[in-house]
Write an enzyme that holds these catalytic residues in place. Sequence first.
Site, mmCIF file in Angstrom:
data_model
loop_
_atom_site.group_PDB
_atom_site.id
_atom_site.type_symbol
_atom_site.label_atom_id
_atom_site.label_comp_id
_atom_site.label_asym_id
_atom_site.label_seq_id
_atom_site.Cartn_x
_atom_site.Cartn_y
_atom_site.Cartn_z
ATOM 1 N N HIS A 241 -2.036 -1.915 12.403
ATOM 2 C CA HIS A 241 -2.166 -0.707 11.581
ATOM 3 C C HIS A 241 -3.596 -0.208 11.664
ATOM 4 C CE1 HIS A 241 -1.895 2.002 8.115
ATOM 5 N NE2 HIS A 241 -0.597 1.950 8.323
ATOM 6 N N GLU A 300 6.997 -1.170 9.161
ATOM 7 C CA GLU A 300 8.163 -0.886 9.988
ATOM 8 C C GLU A 300 9.034 -2.110 10.257
ATOM 9 O OE1 GLU A 300 8.509 2.017 9.690
ATOM 10 O OE2 GLU A 300 7.566 3.298 11.194
HETATM 11 N N1 ACO Z 1 0.999 -5.172 19.665
HETATM 12 C C1 ACO Z 1 0.103 -5.549 20.578
HETATM 13 N N2 ACO Z 1 -1.172 -5.128 20.594
HETATM 14 C C2 ACO Z 1 -1.559 -4.301 19.619
HETATM 15 C C3 ACO Z 1 -0.683 -3.876 18.611
HETATM 16 C C4 ACO Z 1 0.625 -4.342 18.662
HETATM 17 N N3 ACO Z 1 1.534 -3.975 17.757
HETATM 18 N N4 ACO Z 1 -1.337 -3.039 17.776
HETATM 19 C C5 ACO Z 1 -2.599 -2.932 18.248
HETATM 20 N N5 ACO Z 1 -2.717 -3.705 19.345
HETATM 21 C C6 ACO Z 1 -3.909 -3.899 20.132
HETATM 22 C C7 ACO Z 1 -4.164 -2.714 21.044
HETATM 23 O O1 ACO Z 1 -3.522 -2.869 22.284
HETATM 24 C C8 ACO Z 1 -5.652 -2.765 21.190
HETATM 25 O O2 ACO Z 1 -5.996 -3.804 22.089
HETATM 26 P P1 ACO Z 1 -7.236 -3.618 23.061
HETATM 27 O O3 ACO Z 1 -8.417 -3.343 22.173
HETATM 28 O O4 ACO Z 1 -7.271 -4.919 23.792
HETATM 29 O O5 ACO Z 1 -6.874 -2.442 23.923
HETATM 30 C C9 ACO Z 1 -6.113 -3.242 19.827
HETATM 31 O O6 ACO Z 1 -5.025 -3.953 19.260
HETATM 32 C C10 ACO Z 1 -6.517 -2.110 18.919
HETATM 33 O O7 ACO Z 1 -5.501 -1.256 18.806
HETATM 34 P P2 ACO Z 1 -5.750 0.237 18.451
HETATM 35 O O8 ACO Z 1 -4.936 1.020 19.393
HETATM 36 O O9 ACO Z 1 -7.214 0.548 18.313
HETATM 37 O O10 ACO Z 1 -5.175 0.345 17.007
HETATM 38 P P3 ACO Z 1 -4.847 1.704 16.373
HETATM 39 O O11 ACO Z 1 -5.423 1.713 15.030
HETATM 40 O O12 ACO Z 1 -5.226 2.823 17.232
HETATM 41 O O13 ACO Z 1 -3.257 1.659 16.347
HETATM 42 C C11 ACO Z 1 -1.052 1.310 15.690
HETATM 43 C C12 ACO Z 1 -2.507 1.381 15.223
HETATM 44 C C13 ACO Z 1 -0.706 2.594 16.454
HETATM 45 C C14 ACO Z 1 -0.154 1.191 14.467
HETATM 46 C C15 ACO Z 1 -0.881 0.088 16.607
HETATM 47 O O14 ACO Z 1 -1.179 -1.094 15.898
HETATM 48 C C16 ACO Z 1 0.498 0.001 17.217
HETATM 49 O O15 ACO Z 1 0.753 0.622 18.241
HETATM 50 N N6 ACO Z 1 1.435 -0.792 16.599
HETATM 51 C C17 ACO Z 1 2.786 -0.884 17.113
HETATM 52 C C18 ACO Z 1 3.616 0.324 16.678
HETATM 53 C C19 ACO Z 1 3.932 0.312 15.198
HETATM 54 O O16 ACO Z 1 4.330 -0.695 14.628
HETATM 55 N N7 ACO Z 1 3.787 1.494 14.579
HETATM 56 C C20 ACO Z 1 4.050 1.683 13.144
HETATM 57 C C21 ACO Z 1 2.784 1.752 12.373
HETATM 58 S S1 ACO Z 1 3.073 1.928 10.630
HETATM 59 C C22 ACO Z 1 3.364 3.595 10.432
HETATM 60 O O17 ACO Z 1 2.838 4.403 11.128
HETATM 61 C C23 ACO Z 1 4.278 4.021 9.418
#
Ligand code: ACO
Length: 358
Positions: A241, A300
């Site tokens: 998140h 989620e």
């Molecule tokens: N699985 C694997 N790796 C992840 C995940 C995940 N669920 N979430 C973040 N990471 C990793 C990214 O790949 C990134 O790695 P890196 O730095 O080696 O490239 C690192 O963690 C940082 O991630 P960011 O992209 O900076 O996190 P951001 O704040 O931009 O994204 C998000 C948040 C979009 C929710 C992300 O965690 C994600 O894609 N989660 C999966 C999708 C999801 O569950 N979405 C629902 C969110 S809740 C809502 O919106 C209601």
Amino acid sequence: MNNGLDDVVAAETVLSDVDGAAGRLVIRGYALDELVPGWSFEAATALLLGDLLPADGLERRLGAARVEVFGQVQALDAELAARPPLEALRALTARLADGEDAETALRLLAAPAVFTAAIVRARRGLAPIAPDPTLGHAADALRMMKGAATAAEAEALDAYLVTVCEHGLNASTFAARVVASTRAGYASAVVAGISALKGPLHGGAPGPVIEMLDGVGTPANARPWLEAALDRGDRLMGFGHRIYRVRDPRADALKGVVRRLTGEGDAAQGRLIFAEAVEQAALAVLRERKPNRALDTNVEFYTALLLEALDFPPDAFTCVFAMGRTAGWLAHAREQVAGGRIVRPQSRYIGPAPRQAA
Ligand code: ACO
């Protein structure tokens, strides 16, 4: 340049406080665990929009709005019903009249319940069921979708809708505020919110959570399946998140709702125990693979379990999210109209230097 606008404060709001370090969500002065379980969607809507839609009479007015919106269901033709449910919901919502008044807001609050039920039924080859305006919103949403609903199911859907009704300046709420800031109207703002919610990085995640659980299949297969997904560069849906650096408080609120809905030894309880095993494996694998990131369970993951237990098909989960979040989008749209200026940030030009046309 701030890619993703982390930590940028773009609005002041009285609607909610998302404390990412403490894992705490406060909605207009109430901690989430004071609202869930117990509050109805109507009560939460009045909490957010009380100056426009007071609690007194709201259940009746929302029931009447469902009846009015049902008059638009004939626009759901075979072509639209064949599209992903959220796209059909967006198209049907876009047909509603725009405005910045209570009647427009009521139609927009009613629409996802009426349209989602009709979309799910059309995809099952079934005719739509007309609303019952004497029922609460959650009870009627379930009844319109599957013909009948128990009081426990209606309470569970109420708890879900309240849990997701409002959550700070997330992507869809920001989109709604940007559109509202141009004075386009509430329907335009809500359609923008629905569009932003669609993506799997935001509200589109819970359908893929079910795909993940089905792909994993057995607890023993969890670790190899999850590791293979990360090896492919996939993200694990339902984890991570932008704001929460600890567990999303909505995850446990919804897990509690699922637990109350399941009975000793029934299929839904077995599914919950399996999902908990997959969750633990995912958290362990994420800790190993991303040791420098605080990746925990988000809303989620247990949304998927709850909406599955309520018989919503996974491809319509995001429509149910919109059913709850429309209250937050409208409240933010109102706040933006009342006190905000048009949202207009800047971009930095990094294209070619000025040149002469040939
Ligand atoms: N699985 C694997 N790796 C992840 C995940 C995940 N669920 N979430 C973040 N990471 C990793 C990214 O790949 C990134 O790695 P890196 O730095 O080696 O490239 C690192 O963690 C940082 O991630 P960011 O992209 O900076 O996190 P951001 O704040 O931009 O994204 C998000 C948040 C979009 C929710 C992300 O965690 C994600 O894609 N989660 C999966 C999708 C999801 O569950 N979405 C629902 C969110 S809740 C809502 O919106 C209601």
